[in-house]
Scaffold this active site. Structure first.
Site, PDB file in Angstrom:
ATOM      1  N   THR A  35      -9.165   0.121  -9.978  1.00  0.00           N
ATOM      2  CA  THR A  35      -8.743  -0.731 -10.765  1.00  0.00           C
ATOM      3  C   THR A  35      -9.364  -1.628 -10.639  1.00  0.00           C
ATOM      4  O   THR A  35      -9.706  -2.513 -11.902  1.00  0.00           O
ATOM      5  CB  THR A  35      -7.794  -1.031 -10.770  1.00  0.00           C
ATOM      6  OG1 THR A  35      -6.644  -1.779  -9.707  1.00  0.00           O
ATOM      7  CG2 THR A  35      -5.977   0.179 -11.023  1.00  0.00           C
ATOM      8  N   TYR A 141       7.717   1.961  -5.834  1.00  0.00           N
ATOM      9  CA  TYR A 141       6.868   0.767  -5.450  1.00  0.00           C
ATOM     10  C   TYR A 141       7.093  -0.856  -4.439  1.00  0.00           C
ATOM     11  O   TYR A 141       6.809  -0.759  -3.824  1.00  0.00           O
ATOM     12  CB  TYR A 141       6.360   0.021  -6.423  1.00  0.00           C
ATOM     13  CG  TYR A 141       5.476  -1.267  -6.712  1.00  0.00           C
ATOM     14  CD1 TYR A 141       4.090  -1.237  -6.437  1.00  0.00           C
ATOM     15  CD2 TYR A 141       6.246  -2.246  -7.237  1.00  0.00           C
ATOM     16  CE1 TYR A 141       3.043  -2.155  -5.704  1.00  0.00           C
ATOM     17  CE2 TYR A 141       4.811  -3.457  -6.919  1.00  0.00           C
ATOM     18  CZ  TYR A 141       4.283  -3.311  -6.767  1.00  0.00           C
ATOM     19  OH  TYR A 141       3.299  -4.642  -6.484  1.00  0.00           O
TER      20      TYR A 141
END
Length: 304
Positions: A35, A141
């Site tokens: 990313t 997460y």
């Protein structure tokens, strides 16, 4: 002082690298470019292209022997973690444990970790939540961020390094990727700039605590002094909540011809209210400097 920054080509990590370089630290960036982007590379930092899951990470850490590791690298999309929990487990938990093992053997003095105040607490009442509030994350997460915190404390005790866990609220600022599903501020601006409707899932009254990346960097820097004995777990936010509907009104001041938002069905698992108490961090002399209105003005007049 030598600092290893994981995810140092990403949104928050690259801002941290810039500040460390400005302060004269020797900086090594570890990033796998999943990313992050080379456009964020500070020319005065050394870059190593590597995943935390690579076996060579241990050799790198042991060979460099950094004084501090600042661990910012992560898979940050909550919905992706729900869709692919095994990937989130490997990236966010297994990668962290590998890094901790290497840090301990390399005799790193301090380990700073970017946790998530937006997910580790789970569903909360409508008030600012302190670090002592119960942690019941509702996404893979959040679960893996919380599990990482436990591993950090374990390895800190095992090897004797200082551990700092920073639970961020919703961070925004320059370099945030508007094409991901996280980072609603950059997403809104990108859509308004391109004459597209902002999309709001639910009624828009969900509350979040938005903090500018420069204030997050300041908190990290405070804990990046080797002569400091400060360690522990700290919320990093503003202590103030803003609804999505209110947030949009700030943008329309700069995009008066922007298209009105479209409201869609709320997404499963989205929290209604998340605001962090920052009393613990404020007691050390830190406070957020940039208001939400000022931060949005900076973004709308700049280049995301």
């Amino acid at each position: 002082m030598k600092i290893l920054v994981t995810g140092g080509l990403g949104f928050i990590g690259s801002h941290l690298v810039d500040r460390y370089v400005d302060l004269g630290y020797e900086v090594i960036i570890l990033d796998n470019l999943s990313t992050g982007t080379l456009a964020n590379l500070n020319p005065n930092a050394r870059f190593v292209s590597m995943s935390l899951l690579d076996k060579e990470v241990a050799d790198l850490v042991y060979g460099e022997k950094p004084d501090i590791i600042n661990h910012q690298a992560a898979q940050v999309n909550v919905r992706n973690s729900v869709a692919n929990p095994l990937y989130d487990l490997e990236t966010n938990l297994q990668g962290t444990v590998r890094l901790l093992e290497a840090a301990g053997k390399a005799e790193v003095k301090r380990f700073i970790f970017s946790s998530s105040g937006g997910t580790v607490y789970g569903k909360t009442p409508s008030r600012a939540i302190p670090e002592s509030y119960k942690t019941i994350p509702i996404s893979p997460y959040g679960i893996n961020k919380l599990a990482s915190e436990f591993y950090i404390r374990f390895y800190a005790e095992l090897y004797g390094f200082q551990a700092v866990i920073l639970r961020y609220s919703n961070v925004y600022g320059l370099r945030q990727n508007p094409l991901s599903e996280s980072g609603v501020i950059s997403i809104f601006i990108n859509r308004l700039q391109n004459q597209l409707q902002p999309i709001i899932y639910g009624d828009g009254e969900q509350i979040r605590d938005y903090i500018h990346v420069s204030d997050v960097v300041n908190a990290n820097i405070m804990f990046s002094q080797l002569d400091s004995t400060l360690q522990g777990t700290f919320n990093v936010g503003t202590g103030k909540g803003t609804s999505l509907n209110k947030l949009l009104t700030f943008f329309y001041e700069f995009y008066p011809y922007g298209i009105d938002p479209v409201y869609k069905k709320a997404k499963e698992g989205d929290l209604f209210y998340n605001v962090l108490s920052i009393d613990k961090l404020a007691s050390l002399g830190w406070s957020p400097k940039l208001s939400l209105e000022e931060g949005i003005k900076e973004l709308c007049q700049g280049d995301i």
